[in-house]
Design a protein around this motif. Structure first.
Motif, PDB file in Angstrom:
ATOM      1  N   PRO A 191       0.828  -1.201   0.000  1.00  0.00           N
ATOM      2  CA  PRO A 191       0.000   0.000   0.000  1.00  0.00           C
ATOM      3  C   PRO A 191       0.864   1.254   0.000  1.00  0.00           C
ATOM      4  O   PRO A 191       2.091   1.175   0.168  1.00  0.00           O
ATOM      5  N   ASN A 192       0.229   2.387  -0.181  1.00  0.00           N
ATOM      6  CA  ASN A 192       0.950   3.646  -0.294  1.00  0.00           C
ATOM      7  C   ASN A 192       1.895   3.874   0.888  1.00  0.00           C
ATOM      8  O   ASN A 192       3.044   4.298   0.718  1.00  0.00           O
ATOM      9  N   SER A 193       1.443   3.565   2.112  1.00  0.00           N
ATOM     10  CA  SER A 193       2.282   3.827   3.298  1.00  0.00           C
ATOM     11  C   SER A 193       3.529   2.949   3.303  1.00  0.00           C
ATOM     12  O   SER A 193       4.615   3.395   3.697  1.00  0.00           O
ATOM     13  N   LEU A 218      -0.518   7.169   5.669  1.00  0.00           N
ATOM     14  CA  LEU A 218      -1.680   6.395   6.135  1.00  0.00           C
ATOM     15  C   LEU A 218      -2.828   7.297   6.589  1.00  0.00           C
ATOM     16  O   LEU A 218      -3.986   6.898   6.600  1.00  0.00           O
ATOM     17  N   HIS A 223      -6.582   6.254   2.101  1.00  0.00           N
ATOM     18  CA  HIS A 223      -5.865   5.106   2.698  1.00  0.00           C
ATOM     19  C   HIS A 223      -6.455   4.892   4.096  1.00  0.00           C
ATOM     20  O   HIS A 223      -7.684   4.724   4.231  1.00  0.00           O
ATOM     21  N   HIS A 262     -10.867  -0.592  -3.812  1.00  0.00           N
ATOM     22  CA  HIS A 262      -9.484  -0.932  -3.463  1.00  0.00           C
ATOM     23  C   HIS A 262      -8.713  -1.095  -4.758  1.00  0.00           C
ATOM     24  O   HIS A 262      -9.226  -1.661  -5.709  1.00  0.00           O
TER      25      HIS A 262
END
Ligand SMILES: CC(=O)SCCNC(=O)CCNC(=O)[C@H](O)C(C)(C)COP(=O)(O)OP(=O)(O)OC[C@H]1O[C@@H](n2cnc3c(N)ncnc32)[C@H](O)[C@@H]1OP(=O)(O)O
Ligand SMILES: O=C([O-])CC(=O)C(=O)O
Length: 369
Positions: A191-193, A218, A223, A262
């Motif tokens: 995920p982005n984080s 996050l 997110h 998602h």
């Protein structure tokens, strides 16, 4: 072919790393964590066991599990100065920003900060996992002008975390549902984080910096911030029919509905959400009040019918946390606390097999003659 011809907005579908940590297998429908199915793990294993799996490479036996628990408990104490720094933050500060500040301040207490070898990083990860729940709970309390709360050593790691954020010891049902939510949030591939943390770590910057960047990532509503937004929507509506109206009007306005969709599971429900849906049902049964369950199901039906989009974990984690009596501004910090172990595992892997992230651009600006 020039780099500009291989541009994928949002890096959609781009493979950014080789990893032995986790993989969303959309063909088999499995969230693979170190070879295991996360959904199965969440039914049989507790969060501290996942910590051992992600940091020490194997599921623990009973002795090792007890050792993890005791290692985490030894790290609960926070430097008084970190709490004093948080006391300087203005009252409206979001707990994610309190967390970001507290986490960042911890780096100054690490005498081996420049050492990113595996053993030192793993040890550091345990220290962080011990301290993050205290930062989350106490930054929220301090910002709201309450006295800091001390951990209770006799409780399990998850029960103590629950106690520190709610001020009450959980029942067995509450502890097991809260712990399961931590397992489900613990790790989820790229995920982005996680990408953020790996990008930062790829400059050989330290674990604190990588995690501090991940908190900022996050926090966003696309997110982790979605879980808080979901609960605000449910409370704003307050009934099944009003929730249906709210979603329909948002869809007419082309608004995003938080808790749905998602990047990886666009065409089906996030399997983690299903487990939190079951947990919500248990909590509703225990409290004899199924309003939130009925509202969430109604929302699911509308989104499937109107958009063909399904719930992600945040959609059902939000009402579960509400039923557990957890203050809304702590939903995303709890997600981060649970994800700390996954993030640490990724930073450790990045440090051990590093190549600097440095992509190119598709330049669409002007050129001077
Ligand atoms: C645990 C987690 O962090 S899970 C993620 C939590 N975040 C949320 O719940 C926020 C709401 N969801 C979203 O905004 C998105 O689904 C994201 C950000 C999670 C994924 O987005 P992307 O992969 O970039 O998908 P993208 O934005 O391209 O959307 C594809 C299509 O689905 C639509 N869509 C996707 N999610 C939603 C949504 N939640 N509500 C309404 N429409 C949506 C988009 O409008 C778009 O439609 P279009 O093609 O007609 O324009
Ligand atoms: O995988 C993602 O993009 C977001 C997500 O569900 C998570 O971080 O748990």
């Amino acid at each position: 072919m020039g780099a500009e011809e291989r541009f994928f907005p949002g890096l959609d579908g781009v493979v950014a790393a080789e990893t032995r940590i986790s993989f969303l297998d959309t063909v088999q429908g499995e969230i693979v964590i170190k070879g295991y199915d996360l959904i199965e793990l969440s039914k049989t294993r507790s969060y501290v066991e996942i910590v051992h799996l992600l940091l020490d490479e194997a599921l623990p036996n009973a002795d090792q599990k007890a050792e993890v628990e005791s290692k985490l408990k030894q790290e609960y104490d926070l430097p008084a100065e970190v709490l004093n720094i948080i006391k300087l933050l203005p009252e409206h500060t979001h707990p994610m920003d309190g967390l970001r500040t507290g986490l960042s301040a911890l780096s100054g207490y690490d005498s081996q900060l420049d050492d990113c070898t595996r053993a030192v990083n793993v040890n550091r990860a345990y220290k962080l996992l011990g301290k993050v729940p205290g930062i989350v709970a106490n930054s929220y309390r301090i910002i709201n002008k309450h006295e800091p709360i001390s951990p209770l050593q006799e409780l399990s790691y998850s029960a103590n975390f629950f106690y520190m954020i709610t001020g009450k010891q959980p029942t067995a049902l509450e502890e097991s549902i809260f712990d399961r939510s931590l397992v489900l949030y613990s790790e989820h591939e790229m995920p982005n984080s996680t990408f953020t943390a790996r990008v930062i770590a790829s400059t050989l910057s330290d674990l604190y910096g990588a995690l501090t960047g991940a908190v900022a990532s996050l926090k966003g509503s696309l997110h982790g911030g979605a879980n808080e937004a979901v609960m605000h929507m449910l409370l704003e509506a307050g009934s099944v029919s009003k929730f249906e109206e709210l979603l329909e009007s948002k869809l007419r306005n082309k608004d995003r509905i938080m808790g749905f969709g998602h990047r990886v599971y666009m065409k089906k429900m996030d399997p983690r959400a299903l487990l939190m849906k079951e947990a919500l049902q248990h909590l509703c049964d225990a409290k004899g009040d199924d309003l939130l369950y009925r509202m969430c199901e109604a929302g699911e039906k509308i989104m499937e019918r109107e958009k063909g989009i399904y719930p992600n974990l945040d959609y059902y984690a939000a009402p579960v946390y509400w039923m557990l009596g957890i203050p809304i501004p702590l939903y995303t910090p709890i997600f981060f606390s649970a994800r700390t172990v996954g993030l640490c595992a990724h930073v450790i892997e990045q440090h051990n097999h590093n190549r600097l992230f440095r992509p190119r651009v598709h330049y669409i600006g002007m050129r001077r003659a």
